[in-house]
Design a protein around this motif. Structure first.
Motif, PDB file in Angstrom:
ATOM      1  N   SER A  12     -41.129   5.079 -22.873  1.00  0.00           N
ATOM      2  CA  SER A  12     -41.350   5.855 -21.651  1.00  0.00           C
ATOM      3  C   SER A  12     -40.040   6.435 -21.120  1.00  0.00           C
ATOM      4  O   SER A  12     -39.979   7.606 -20.720  1.00  0.00           O
ATOM      5  CB  SER A  12     -42.011   4.960 -20.595  1.00  0.00           C
ATOM      6  N   VAL A  13     -38.986   5.628 -21.124  1.00  0.00           N
ATOM      7  CA  VAL A  13     -37.677   6.091 -20.660  1.00  0.00           C
ATOM      8  C   VAL A  13     -37.190   7.229 -21.563  1.00  0.00           C
ATOM      9  O   VAL A  13     -36.725   8.271 -21.083  1.00  0.00           O
ATOM     10  CB  VAL A  13     -36.662   4.925 -20.617  1.00  0.00           C
ATOM     11  N   ALA A  14     -37.309   7.043 -22.866  1.00  0.00           N
ATOM     12  CA  ALA A  14     -36.876   8.075 -23.807  1.00  0.00           C
ATOM     13  C   ALA A  14     -37.698   9.354 -23.646  1.00  0.00           C
ATOM     14  O   ALA A  14     -37.158  10.463 -23.748  1.00  0.00           O
ATOM     15  CB  ALA A  14     -36.964   7.554 -25.236  1.00  0.00           C
ATOM     16  N   ARG A  22     -36.332  13.055 -23.067  1.00  0.00           N
ATOM     17  CA  ARG A  22     -36.643  14.140 -24.007  1.00  0.00           C
ATOM     18  C   ARG A  22     -37.367  15.294 -23.308  1.00  0.00           C
ATOM     19  O   ARG A  22     -37.138  16.462 -23.629  1.00  0.00           O
ATOM     20  CB  ARG A  22     -37.439  13.594 -25.179  1.00  0.00           C
ATOM     21  N   ASN A  23     -38.243  14.965 -22.353  1.00  0.00           N
ATOM     22  CA  ASN A  23     -38.924  16.016 -21.589  1.00  0.00           C
ATOM     23  C   ASN A  23     -37.952  16.839 -20.755  1.00  0.00           C
ATOM     24  O   ASN A  23     -38.251  17.976 -20.394  1.00  0.00           O
ATOM     25  CB  ASN A  23     -40.014  15.423 -20.703  1.00  0.00           C
ATOM     26  N   ALA A  24     -36.799  16.257 -20.463  1.00  0.00           N
ATOM     27  CA  ALA A  24     -35.763  16.971 -19.715  1.00  0.00           C
ATOM     28  C   ALA A  24     -34.792  17.686 -20.652  1.00  0.00           C
ATOM     29  O   ALA A  24     -33.766  18.208 -20.211  1.00  0.00           O
ATOM     30  CB  ALA A  24     -35.002  15.987 -18.821  1.00  0.00           C
ATOM     31  N   GLY A  25     -35.103  17.689 -21.954  1.00  0.00           N
ATOM     32  CA  GLY A  25     -34.263  18.382 -22.912  1.00  0.00           C
ATOM     33  C   GLY A  25     -33.094  17.573 -23.425  1.00  0.00           C
ATOM     34  O   GLY A  25     -32.143  18.124 -23.990  1.00  0.00           O
ATOM     35  N   VAL A  26     -33.159  16.269 -23.266  1.00  0.00           N
ATOM     36  CA  VAL A  26     -32.074  15.390 -23.689  1.00  0.00           C
ATOM     37  C   VAL A  26     -32.348  14.890 -25.103  1.00  0.00           C
ATOM     38  O   VAL A  26     -33.479  14.531 -25.427  1.00  0.00           O
ATOM     39  CB  VAL A  26     -31.942  14.190 -22.721  1.00  0.00           C
ATOM     40  N   SER A  27     -31.318  14.881 -25.922  1.00  0.00           N
ATOM     41  CA  SER A  27     -31.459  14.300 -27.257  1.00  0.00           C
ATOM     42  C   SER A  27     -30.684  12.993 -27.307  1.00  0.00           C
ATOM     43  O   SER A  27     -29.624  12.861 -26.686  1.00  0.00           O
ATOM     44  CB  SER A  27     -30.967  15.268 -28.342  1.00  0.00           C
ATOM     45  N   ILE A  28     -31.245  12.040 -28.025  1.00  0.00           N
ATOM     46  CA  ILE A  28     -30.610  10.734 -28.183  1.00  0.00           C
ATOM     47  C   ILE A  28     -30.602  10.400 -29.665  1.00  0.00           C
ATOM     48  O   ILE A  28     -31.571  10.672 -30.377  1.00  0.00           O
ATOM     49  CB  ILE A  28     -31.316   9.628 -27.378  1.00  0.00           C
ATOM     50  N   THR A  36     -34.404  13.803 -12.166  1.00  0.00           N
ATOM     51  CA  THR A  36     -34.713  13.255 -13.484  1.00  0.00           C
ATOM     52  C   THR A  36     -34.130  11.859 -13.622  1.00  0.00           C
ATOM     53  O   THR A  36     -34.753  10.970 -14.217  1.00  0.00           O
ATOM     54  CB  THR A  36     -34.188  14.169 -14.608  1.00  0.00           C
ATOM     55  N   LEU A  37     -32.940  11.638 -13.073  1.00  0.00           N
ATOM     56  CA  LEU A  37     -32.365  10.294 -13.085  1.00  0.00           C
ATOM     57  C   LEU A  37     -33.300   9.321 -12.373  1.00  0.00           C
ATOM     58  O   LEU A  37     -33.541   8.211 -12.854  1.00  0.00           O
ATOM     59  CB  LEU A  37     -30.982  10.285 -12.426  1.00  0.00           C
ATOM     60  N   ALA A  38     -33.870   9.740 -11.253  1.00  0.00           N
ATOM     61  CA  ALA A  38     -34.827   8.892 -10.531  1.00  0.00           C
ATOM     62  C   ALA A  38     -36.056   8.609 -11.398  1.00  0.00           C
ATOM     63  O   ALA A  38     -36.585   7.494 -11.389  1.00  0.00           O
ATOM     64  CB  ALA A  38     -35.239   9.558  -9.218  1.00  0.00           C
ATOM     65  N   SER A  39     -36.489   9.603 -12.173  1.00  0.00           N
ATOM     66  CA  SER A  39     -37.629   9.395 -13.076  1.00  0.00           C
ATOM     67  C   SER A  39     -37.288   8.403 -14.178  1.00  0.00           C
ATOM     68  O   SER A  39     -38.126   7.587 -14.578  1.00  0.00           O
ATOM     69  CB  SER A  39     -38.067  10.721 -13.697  1.00  0.00           C
ATOM     70  N   LEU A  40     -36.048   8.463 -14.676  1.00  0.00           N
ATOM     71  CA  LEU A  40     -35.606   7.491 -15.677  1.00  0.00           C
ATOM     72  C   LEU A  40     -35.617   6.082 -15.100  1.00  0.00           C
ATOM     73  O   LEU A  40     -36.052   5.133 -15.755  1.00  0.00           O
ATOM     74  CB  LEU A  40     -34.192   7.809 -16.163  1.00  0.00           C
ATOM     75  N   ILE A  41     -35.126   5.962 -13.871  1.00  0.00           N
ATOM     76  CA  ILE A  41     -35.071   4.661 -13.209  1.00  0.00           C
ATOM     77  C   ILE A  41     -36.478   4.103 -13.030  1.00  0.00           C
ATOM     78  O   ILE A  41     -36.732   2.929 -13.297  1.00  0.00           O
ATOM     79  CB  ILE A  41     -34.336   4.783 -11.856  1.00  0.00           C
ATOM     80  N   LYS A  42     -37.389   4.964 -12.619  1.00  0.00           N
ATOM     81  CA  LYS A  42     -38.770   4.532 -12.430  1.00  0.00           C
ATOM     82  C   LYS A  42     -39.386   4.117 -13.766  1.00  0.00           C
ATOM     83  O   LYS A  42     -40.048   3.077 -13.860  1.00  0.00           O
ATOM     84  CB  LYS A  42     -39.588   5.650 -11.798  1.00  0.00           C
ATOM     85  N   ALA A  43     -39.165   4.907 -14.810  1.00  0.00           N
ATOM     86  CA  ALA A  43     -39.714   4.584 -16.127  1.00  0.00           C
ATOM     87  C   ALA A  43     -39.146   3.277 -16.662  1.00  0.00           C
ATOM     88  O   ALA A  43     -39.836   2.520 -17.346  1.00  0.00           O
ATOM     89  CB  ALA A  43     -39.437   5.721 -17.106  1.00  0.00           C
ATOM     90  N   ALA A  44     -37.879   3.000 -16.334  1.00  0.00           N
ATOM     91  CA  ALA A  44     -37.231   1.766 -16.781  1.00  0.00           C
ATOM     92  C   ALA A  44     -37.609   0.566 -15.918  1.00  0.00           C
ATOM     93  O   ALA A  44     -37.175  -0.550 -16.182  1.00  0.00           O
ATOM     94  CB  ALA A  44     -35.715   1.944 -16.794  1.00  0.00           C
TER      95      ALA A  44
END
Length: 139
Positions: free
Chosen positions: A15-17, A21-27, A122-130
């Motif tokens: 979910s975090v990833a 990725r939905n924000a255009g981030v590659s890992i 988006t950072l807040a969305s990452l925090i929520k997903a995590a």
């Protein structure tokens, strides 16, 4: 998050990833290194992932990214007030300089992560997903 349930842990990592990725981030795992390359929005950085070789081989990029996010958010909650640091300076100045530098570096890393993912929302969305406390990074 309680990672006692491996299935739940993998779901949260995915979910975090997905938010990233939905924000255009590659890992991606960095070949030959225990590190994760994260890039997006014209920025990139490498997150070291401390673990032994056997664990690193088993770690997915999604799990490594979750670890990087948790680490960055945890450091956001760390602060050392000036009075405490002044008391420590009286005892041993060189260590306090290192403490101040490490805190500044870690807070800078969080700022870089925010830029990579495209901002505070988006950072807040990452925090929520995590499943982390969003109040930790409130500035």
């Amino acid at each position: 998050m309680d990672s006692g349930d491996p299935q739940r842990f993998h779901e949260v990592c995915a979910s975090v990833a997905m938010v990233a990725r939905n924000a255009g981030v590659s890992i991606a795992k960095v070949p030959g290194s225990h590190a994760l390359a994260v890039s997006g929005n014209g920025s990139s950085m490498t997150f070291p992932i401390p673990c032994d070789e056997a664990d690193w081989r088993k770690t997915s990029p999604e799990e490594a990214f979750y670890s990087a996010v948790v680490d960055a958010i945890a450091w956001a909650g760390v602060s050392a007030d000036n009075e405490t640091l002044r008391d420590l300076e009286d005892a041993d100045q060189p260590e306090v300089v290192l403490i101040r530098k490490d805190l500044a570096d870690q807070h800078s890393r969080l700022g870089s992560l925010e830029a990579i993912v495209g901002g505070r929302e988006t950072l807040a969305s990452l925090i929520k997903a995590a499943e982390l406390d969003p109040n930790v990074v409130a500035k």
